[in-house]
Enzyme design. Structure first.
Site, mmCIF file in Angstrom:
data_model
loop_
_atom_site.group_PDB
_atom_site.id
_atom_site.type_symbol
_atom_site.label_atom_id
_atom_site.label_comp_id
_atom_site.label_asym_id
_atom_site.label_seq_id
_atom_site.Cartn_x
_atom_site.Cartn_y
_atom_site.Cartn_z
ATOM 1 N N LYS A 150 0.877 -1.179 0.000
ATOM 2 C CA LYS A 150 0.000 0.000 0.000
ATOM 3 C C LYS A 150 0.907 1.219 0.000
ATOM 4 O O LYS A 150 1.447 1.612 1.022
ATOM 5 C CB LYS A 150 -0.882 -0.033 1.255
ATOM 6 C CG LYS A 150 -2.243 0.632 1.118
ATOM 7 C CD LYS A 150 -2.205 2.099 0.775
ATOM 8 C CE LYS A 150 -1.948 3.011 1.945
ATOM 9 N NZ LYS A 150 -1.704 4.411 1.550
ATOM 10 N N GLU A 208 9.784 1.806 10.685
ATOM 11 C CA GLU A 208 10.802 2.841 10.459
ATOM 12 C C GLU A 208 10.051 4.161 10.494
ATOM 13 O O GLU A 208 9.285 4.482 9.584
ATOM 14 C CB GLU A 208 11.498 2.623 9.121
ATOM 15 C CG GLU A 208 12.350 1.368 9.132
ATOM 16 C CD GLU A 208 13.089 1.110 7.825
ATOM 17 O OE1 GLU A 208 13.132 1.990 6.961
ATOM 18 O OE2 GLU A 208 13.618 0.001 7.687
ATOM 19 N N CYS A 260 13.886 10.859 6.432
ATOM 20 C CA CYS A 260 13.781 10.530 7.853
ATOM 21 C C CYS A 260 15.098 10.764 8.581
ATOM 22 O O CYS A 260 15.120 11.109 9.757
ATOM 23 C CB CYS A 260 13.348 9.087 7.999
ATOM 24 S SG CYS A 260 14.404 7.958 7.092
ATOM 25 N N GLU A 285 9.166 16.934 14.246
ATOM 26 C CA GLU A 285 9.693 16.639 12.907
ATOM 27 C C GLU A 285 8.984 17.535 11.890
ATOM 28 O O GLU A 285 7.779 17.414 11.684
ATOM 29 C CB GLU A 285 9.452 15.163 12.567
ATOM 30 C CG GLU A 285 10.126 14.750 11.280
ATOM 31 C CD GLU A 285 9.802 13.307 10.879
ATOM 32 O OE1 GLU A 285 8.636 12.908 10.979
ATOM 33 O OE2 GLU A 285 10.725 12.607 10.449
HETATM 34 P P1 NAD Z 1 2.370 8.622 7.192
HETATM 35 O O1 NAD Z 1 2.572 7.879 8.454
HETATM 36 O O2 NAD Z 1 1.358 9.695 7.161
HETATM 37 O O3 NAD Z 1 1.961 7.620 6.018
HETATM 38 C C1 NAD Z 1 2.770 6.517 5.685
HETATM 39 C C2 NAD Z 1 1.892 5.441 5.076
HETATM 40 O O4 NAD Z 1 0.998 4.965 6.071
HETATM 41 C C3 NAD Z 1 1.024 5.924 3.916
HETATM 42 O O5 NAD Z 1 0.976 4.922 2.921
HETATM 43 C C4 NAD Z 1 -0.325 6.103 4.565
HETATM 44 O O6 NAD Z 1 -1.406 5.985 3.671
HETATM 45 C C5 NAD Z 1 -0.325 4.970 5.569
HETATM 46 N N1 NAD Z 1 -1.242 5.128 6.701
HETATM 47 C C6 NAD Z 1 -1.696 6.263 7.275
HETATM 48 N N2 NAD Z 1 -2.545 5.975 8.289
HETATM 49 C C7 NAD Z 1 -2.611 4.614 8.365
HETATM 50 C C8 NAD Z 1 -3.308 3.717 9.211
HETATM 51 N N3 NAD Z 1 -4.118 4.147 10.189
HETATM 52 N N4 NAD Z 1 -3.137 2.396 9.016
HETATM 53 C C9 NAD Z 1 -2.330 1.922 8.036
HETATM 54 N N5 NAD Z 1 -1.656 2.742 7.196
HETATM 55 C C10 NAD Z 1 -1.792 4.078 7.359
HETATM 56 O O7 NAD Z 1 3.803 9.137 6.764
HETATM 57 P P2 NAD Z 1 4.167 10.095 5.539
HETATM 58 O O8 NAD Z 1 3.731 11.476 5.887
HETATM 59 O O9 NAD Z 1 3.702 9.461 4.278
HETATM 60 O O10 NAD Z 1 5.757 9.990 5.529
HETATM 61 C C11 NAD Z 1 6.597 10.813 6.274
HETATM 62 C C12 NAD Z 1 7.029 10.136 7.553
HETATM 63 O O11 NAD Z 1 7.733 8.920 7.258
HETATM 64 C C13 NAD Z 1 7.994 10.964 8.373
HETATM 65 O O12 NAD Z 1 7.658 10.901 9.723
HETATM 66 C C14 NAD Z 1 9.344 10.277 8.141
HETATM 67 O O13 NAD Z 1 10.305 10.487 9.128
HETATM 68 C C15 NAD Z 1 8.923 8.862 8.041
HETATM 69 N N6 NAD Z 1 9.956 8.074 7.377
HETATM 70 C C16 NAD Z 1 10.759 7.245 8.143
HETATM 71 C C17 NAD Z 1 11.797 6.521 7.560
HETATM 72 C C18 NAD Z 1 12.688 5.649 8.390
HETATM 73 O O14 NAD Z 1 13.388 4.838 7.810
HETATM 74 N N7 NAD Z 1 12.697 5.762 9.695
HETATM 75 C C19 NAD Z 1 12.014 6.625 6.187
HETATM 76 C C20 NAD Z 1 11.179 7.477 5.443
HETATM 77 C C21 NAD Z 1 10.160 8.185 6.048
#
Ligand code: NAD
Length: 506
Positions: free
Chosen positions: A190, A265, A299, A400
């Site tokens: 997804k 992550e 991230c 963040e």
């Molecule tokens: P997000 O958490 O909003 O969304 C990530 C994914 O989760 C999307 O596909 C979204 O549709 C899905 N999602 C949202 N709510 C959900 C739920 N209730 N159940 C299941 N899936 C759900 O994150 P974002 O805004 O897309 O990405 C940015 C974030 O990702 C930042 O916090 C960043 O630090 C983090 N990130 C972490 C790493 C790492 O390796 N630690 C790498 C890249 C990004």
């Protein structure tokens, strides 16, 4: 190549998305959402539509999970060497289409081509790395005990769900999907709703390279519907998730009734700590690179700059001078370093921190504004920003922001530097600059972070563990750590003699 040349190329590659939209992909077939609904994906360059995307929900997830379940036995049973060959073919096919992937990613995410061309190739490297390890993935250890000889073996856990964020979506998807496939798991992916285009391209590439139908399934949709349904589905044995910390916490709750194994992550507020004895020019270049490359939407970005008091003003000035010179522009312009942020919703969040910084009493040394004029038109462009005279208790130092925004905080001595570094909810990465080896050892020992680079920018080496502590994550990827997540370890104990067995009941 000029921007005009690149725009022409991009349009040719985007035409199919504009005309046919982005479908889900289940059991080897591109399919619309069960209820026929779609959502629109826009480009952050000009906010114009790129594609209508299948809007999957629980019914689509159910179909995809069933397809992944049906494909699992044959895929899990495939010989590791055969899987290795196949995954290398996927890598070859990614390399062959790296330019197309990079151009589409730039238009979908706003990331500069300078970085995205490498990201596509890194995606191929992720496949090669785990492909090479597929033949040994099931191997375990031999453990001799009194009267018993134990050996361990690993088996793939089953169909897994992979949920990815919008930042560098192609590379990150390969980072999660390649080890799952190499381990013998089948997948339902997804991708994030802000940048869904390259996920469908990646799956198309993999199937053209020979991946059996149903091994990898794709459902587009929103987190609260499709994502949630995936985390709740009883046929899905584990969730590999990359995204925000609060989403991770929701996923843990959603997955609890079906006892999902989770790998997270999550977010970061990563410190770069600069002592006066460091090579300041290199430290400044690295700090600038790690926060302003990839639009700061990474991230592991070094979003908190902790600088020893005696060099604070000078160092902040060095960073500000470099930040002011960073070229901002269209992501497909070969000179661009900073492109538009991924989406107006995210841009609004980043811009809100400019006001928060002012209200909190920090100084905006450079940037701190959205670009509204001329060539940037309606796109989500903000200037690279540096906040100074900040304190660690300010929101700009704790939350963040996930944009090209750096917060500089002075420290008096090593003890204070460590205390400030650790005084946040996150613990993903840390960057330390000092020429004192003993201090480096002491400091890294105390630092709350899953990954620490000393006198180095973030250089990834795939055999090393990747992941965070505290609210930045659970579990590690990379090396063999990925296989531990996607596989179950079994222990088999064989008696080496006739040990005494207690007789109960005569
Ligand atoms: P997000 O958490 O909003 O969304 C990530 C994914 O989760 C999307 O596909 C979204 O549709 C899905 N999602 C949202 N709510 C959900 C739920 N209730 N159940 C299941 N899936 C759900 O994150 P974002 O805004 O897309 O990405 C940015 C974030 O990702 C930042 O916090 C960043 O630090 C983090 N990130 C972490 C790493 C790492 O390796 N630690 C790498 C890249 C990004």
């Amino acid at each position: 190549m000029t921007l005009q040349d690149n725009l022409r190329k991009a349009e040719a590659w985007l035409a199919r998305f504009r005309e046919q939209g982005v479908q889900n992909h289940i059991g080897g077939n591109a399919v619309p959402a069960v209820d026929g609904s779609t959502f629109e994906s826009i480009s952050p360059v000009d906010l114009k539509p790129l594609a209508q995307v299948a809007h999957g929900k629980a019914a689509d997830i159910d179909r995809a999970a069933k397809a992944a379940k049906a494909a699992f036995p044959a895929w899990a049973a495939m010989d590791g060497d055969a899987r290795k060959k196949l995954l290398h073919r996927v890598a070859d096919a990614i390399v062959a289409r790296a330019e197309e992937i990079a151009f589409i990613e730039c238009m979908d995410t706003g990331q500069a081509l300078k970085f995205m061309s490498k990201a596509a190739l890194r995606g191929a490297e992720n496949f090669r790395f785990f492909a090479d390890r597929a033949p040994e993935a099931r191997d375990g250890r031999a453990l001799r005990g009194p009267g018993q000889f134990n050996f361990t073996t690993r088996v793939p856990i089953g169909p897994v769900g992979i949920i990815t964020p919008w930042n560098t979506p192609f590379m990150l998807s390969t980072w999660k999907i390649a080890p799952a496939l190499a381990a013998g798991c089948t997948i339902v992916h997804k991708p994030a709703e802000f940048s869904p285009l390259t996920a469908s391209l990646l799956l198309e590439i993999a199937e053209e390279a020979g991946l059996p139908k149903g091994v990898w399934n794709l459902v587009n949709g929103l987190g609260e519907t499709a994502g949630k349904a995936l985390t709740e589905h009883p046929d899905i044995k584990a969730i590999g998730f990359v995204g925000e910390s609060r989403t991770g916490s929701m996923i843990m709750a959603q997955g609890a009734p079906t006892l999902k194994r989770v790998h997270f992550e999550l977010g970061g507020k990563n410190p770069v700590i600069v002592f006066a004895d460091a090579d300041l020019e290199r430290a400044a270049d690295a700090a600038v690179f790690m926060i302003y490359s990839l639009n700061g939407e990474r991230c592991t970005s070094s979003s908190r700059l902790l600088v020893e008091e005696s060099i604070y003003d000078k160092f902040v000035e060095m960073v500000a001078e470099k930040a002011k010179r960073i070229p901002i522009g269209h992501p497909l312009d070969p000179n661009t370093v900073i492109g538009p942020l991924v989406h107006p919703v995210h841009e609004k969040k980043v811009v809100s921190y400019f006001d928060i910084a002012r209200e909190e009493g920090a100084t905006i040394v450079t940037g701190g504004e959205k670009i509204v004029d001329g060539e940037f038109g309606k796109g989500c462009y903000v200037r690279p920003t540096l906040f100074a005279n900040a304190r660690n208790d300010m929101r700009i130092a704790r939350e963040e922001i996930f944009g090209p925004v750096l917060t500089a905080i002075p420290f008096k001595d090593e003890a204070e530097a460590l205390a400030l570094s650790n005084d946040v909810q996150y613990g993903l990465a840390g960057y330390l600059w000092t020429s004192d080896l003993t201090r480096a050892l002491r400091f890294t020992d105390g630092l709350d972070a899953g990954m620490i680079w000393v006198n180095s920018e973030n250089v990834r080496h795939l055999p090393t563990p990747f992941g965070g502590v505290k609210n930045s994550g659970i579990g590690r990827d990379g090396g063999d750590w990925s296989f531990d997540f996607y596989m179950e370890t079994k222990n088999i104990a064989l008696a080496t003699g006739r040990h005494s067995i207690t007789k109960l009941g005569g």
